[in-house]
Design a protein around this motif. Structure first.
Motif, PDB file in Angstrom:
ATOM      1  N   MET A   1      16.429 -27.231 -40.094  1.00 40.00           N
ATOM      2  CA  MET A   1      16.578 -28.387 -40.989  1.00 40.00           C
ATOM      3  C   MET A   1      15.363 -29.276 -40.844  1.00 40.00           C
ATOM      4  O   MET A   1      14.865 -29.481 -39.745  1.00 40.00           O
ATOM      5  N   SER A   2      14.889 -29.817 -41.931  1.00 36.28           N
ATOM      6  CA  SER A   2      13.685 -30.634 -41.872  1.00 36.28           C
ATOM      7  C   SER A   2      13.995 -31.976 -41.217  1.00 36.28           C
ATOM      8  O   SER A   2      15.117 -32.278 -40.868  1.00 36.28           O
ATOM      9  N   ASP A   4      12.191 -35.182 -38.519  1.00 34.32           N
ATOM     10  CA  ASP A   4      11.243 -35.282 -37.413  1.00 34.32           C
ATOM     11  C   ASP A   4      11.596 -34.244 -36.364  1.00 34.32           C
ATOM     12  O   ASP A   4      12.551 -34.408 -35.626  1.00 34.32           O
ATOM     13  N   ALA A   5      10.823 -33.166 -36.338  1.00 35.47           N
ATOM     14  CA  ALA A   5      11.172 -32.040 -35.474  1.00 35.47           C
ATOM     15  C   ALA A   5      11.122 -32.454 -34.007  1.00 35.47           C
ATOM     16  O   ALA A   5      10.372 -33.344 -33.618  1.00 35.47           O
ATOM     17  N   LEU A   6      11.916 -31.765 -33.245  1.00 36.41           N
ATOM     18  CA  LEU A   6      11.951 -32.055 -31.807  1.00 36.41           C
ATOM     19  C   LEU A   6      10.835 -31.268 -31.118  1.00 36.41           C
ATOM     20  O   LEU A   6      10.321 -30.287 -31.655  1.00 36.41           O
ATOM     21  N   ASP A   7      10.499 -31.685 -29.933  1.00 36.39           N
ATOM     22  CA  ASP A   7       9.414 -30.992 -29.242  1.00 36.39           C
ATOM     23  C   ASP A   7       9.910 -29.698 -28.596  1.00 36.39           C
ATOM     24  O   ASP A   7      11.091 -29.335 -28.702  1.00 36.39           O
ATOM     25  N   LEU A   9      10.419 -28.766 -25.504  1.00 35.19           N
ATOM     26  CA  LEU A   9      11.467 -28.823 -24.475  1.00 35.19           C
ATOM     27  C   LEU A   9      12.844 -28.985 -25.124  1.00 35.19           C
ATOM     28  O   LEU A   9      13.805 -28.291 -24.761  1.00 35.19           O
ATOM     29  N   ALA A  10      12.906 -29.879 -26.091  1.00 34.28           N
ATOM     30  CA  ALA A  10      14.199 -30.086 -26.774  1.00 34.28           C
ATOM     31  C   ALA A  10      14.653 -28.799 -27.439  1.00 34.28           C
ATOM     32  O   ALA A  10      15.829 -28.423 -27.375  1.00 34.28           O
ATOM     33  N   LYS A  12      13.992 -25.827 -26.531  1.00 34.72           N
ATOM     34  CA  LYS A  12      14.464 -24.886 -25.503  1.00 34.72           C
ATOM     35  C   LYS A  12      15.861 -25.263 -25.006  1.00 34.72           C
ATOM     36  O   LYS A  12      16.692 -24.392 -24.736  1.00 34.72           O
ATOM     37  N   LEU A  13      16.084 -26.548 -24.875  1.00 38.21           N
ATOM     38  CA  LEU A  13      17.418 -26.989 -24.437  1.00 38.21           C
ATOM     39  C   LEU A  13      18.475 -26.571 -25.449  1.00 38.21           C
ATOM     40  O   LEU A  13      19.543 -26.053 -25.089  1.00 38.21           O
ATOM     41  N   PHE A  14      18.164 -26.799 -26.709  1.00 37.04           N
ATOM     42  CA  PHE A  14      19.139 -26.419 -27.746  1.00 37.04           C
ATOM     43  C   PHE A  14      19.300 -24.905 -27.809  1.00 37.04           C
ATOM     44  O   PHE A  14      20.402 -24.402 -28.061  1.00 37.04           O
ATOM     45  N   ALA A  16      19.118 -22.902 -25.337  1.00 38.05           N
ATOM     46  CA  ALA A  16      20.004 -22.518 -24.218  1.00 38.05           C
ATOM     47  C   ALA A  16      21.458 -22.775 -24.588  1.00 38.05           C
ATOM     48  O   ALA A  16      22.343 -21.960 -24.291  1.00 38.05           O
ATOM     49  N   ALA A  17      21.699 -23.906 -25.254  1.00 35.34           N
ATOM     50  CA  ALA A  17      23.085 -24.223 -25.658  1.00 35.34           C
ATOM     51  C   ALA A  17      23.576 -23.230 -26.695  1.00 35.34           C
ATOM     52  O   ALA A  17      24.740 -22.822 -26.688  1.00 35.34           O
ATOM     53  N   ARG A  18      22.666 -22.839 -27.577  1.00 34.34           N
ATOM     54  CA  ARG A  18      23.057 -21.904 -28.641  1.00 34.34           C
ATOM     55  C   ARG A  18      23.415 -20.538 -28.076  1.00 34.34           C
ATOM     56  O   ARG A  18      24.276 -19.848 -28.579  1.00 34.34           O
TER      57      ARG A  18
END
Lengths: 226, 197
Positions: A1-2, A4-7, A9-10, A12-14, A16-18
């Motif tokens: 989704m467009s 302000d994209a996360l960096d 690290l964020a 990667k965190l998401f 991992a959750a996925r």
């Protein structure tokens, strides 16, 4: 989704959750619990559906009776109802106080009004000492609703108590057929299927043309003829 | 953005159990629960529940769904599950607060995968860190972040689940990401991927 994209690290965190998968055993436990709930609900919902049908029937019967009561001329047996002494709780639209003489006459001439004729039209001042008024349609409806609510809540004993009140205290007549059907159900649910069947048999015999006769037949044992 | 997990798709192969006039068979219903479980589980986890609590809560969600089967509109079954999951998550967290129970420790990896143990530990730490950060994001923003970043849903799908306009979703997502970025800056020293990257 467009947006302000996360960096990184964020992201990667998401990620991992996925990737987290629920344990297979947990899924199967939920499947089993949901299936059990579904089965239980189906068993409970079935009588509920029947009660819903009854509610509709009861409401229709009550509406019809109310309409008949309002529209019927005074000389008809309905006068027994309209000739009640005025109650502070529920003022009657056709209260006889405006024209007391014809009302008394009608009561005397109406055969079905006999049980009510013993009650003198109570003047307002004597109201507290007056004997209890005969049941109004609203009273009857309320008693049956109480029975129905008890039945819906699984309290067959409470339903029978409400129906006893309908018969003995209110001496209900206007919704007698509905009351009989509710009693059959309450008896059956309280483990007295034979009594329910007896009542059903009597109902079928006495009310062969009633629209409720099919429902009454459902309380008869399959082998027994109506 | 297509979801890889079949349970993430709103138009999936498993028909919703109430899609027809007739009641679904037991097999269809069970397949539907299995297909939707992942979505419900991740929403519950995203809302801050530990593994065991998420497991209990997910079970509750499907028990509710089983009882309300007749009332679930086929087109809104995902929305229904989402709504129930949020309510159950709130209730569970309230119960935990009342019991003053500590949140579960990370590391009880729920399902085996083929990754090396160090990789699994890394991911477990990442999930724990993410949960802690998300807890600090206002709930309305957090929910949109979960749906967009974990479930990878598009704005219209999120808008349908959240029952808000698409513009609101975009706005909440922007705010949620900004808040998360701030929190991440403060927690960069806990980067679980620091050694491997």
């Amino acid at each position: 989704m467009s947006g302000d994209a996360l960096d990184d690290l964020a992201a990667k965190l998401f990620d991992a959750a996925r990737r987290e998968q629920p344990p297979h055993a947990a899924i199967e436990r939920a499947v089993a619990a949901a299936a059990e709930a579904r089965r239980t609900h189906a068993m409970v919902a079935m009588p509920d559906r029947r009660l819903r049908k009854w509610s509709i029937g009861l409401a229709l019967a009550a509406s019809a009776a109310l309409a008949w009561w309002r529209l019927s001329p005074r000389s008809e047996p309905a006068v027994a109802i309209v000739a009640e002494p005025p109650s502070a709780e529920s003022p009657k639209p056709h209260a006889p106080e405006a024209e007391p003489a014809p009302s008394t006459q009608q009561r005397a001439s109406a055969p079905s009004a006999a049980p009510f004729t013993t009650r003198a039209p109570a003047p307002r001042s004597a109201a507290p000492a007056a004997p209890p008024a005969p049941a109004t349609l609203g009273d009857e409806l309320e008693a049956l609703k109480r029975a129905e609510t008890a039945l819906r809540g699984g309290d067959a004993g409470g339903a029978l108590a409400a129906l006893d009140r309908y018969d003995r205290v209110l001496k209900g007549t206007k919704l007698r057929a509905e009351a009989a059907l509710l009693r059959m159900d309450a008896l059956k649910r309280s483990g007295h299927a034979e009594q329910a069947a007896e009542l059903a048999q009597r109902f079928v015999k006495e009310n062969p043309g009633s629209p409720l006769v099919d429902r009454a037949r459902s309380f008869l044992p399959p082998a027994a003829p109506p | 953005m297509a979801a890889q997990d079949p349970s993430l798709s709103l138009t999936e192969s498993h028909p919703p159990p109430s899609s027809g006039a007739a009641q679904p068979s037991d097999d269809d219903f069970n397949a539907w629960v299995r297909a939707q479980y992942g979505f419900v589980w991740r929403v519950l986890r995203g809302m801050g529940l530990g593994h065991a609590d998420a497991e209990d809560a997910a079970q509750q969600v499907f028990v509710v769904a089983a009882r309300k089967l007749e009332q679930i509109d086929a087109a809104r079954e995902r929305s229904f599950l989402y709504g129930v999951a949020l309510r159950v998550a709130h209730n569970t967290k309230r119960g935990l607060r009342r019991q003053r129970r500590a949140p579960e420790e990370p590391g009880d990896e729920p399902s085996p995968d083929s990754d090396a143990p160090d990789r699994k530990a890394e991911r477990a730490q990442a999930r724990q860190l993410l949960q802690e950060l998300l807890e600090q994001v206002p709930e309305k923003l957090r929910r949109v972040l979960i749906l967009a970043e974990i479930e990878q849903m598009e704005a219209p799908q999120i808008a349908a689940l959240e029952n808000v306009p698409v513009g609101t979703v975009a706005s909440r997502l922007r705010l949620g990401r900004a808040r998360l970025r701030e929190l991440l800056e403060a927690a960069r020293h806990r980067n679980p991927f620091a050694e491997s990257s």
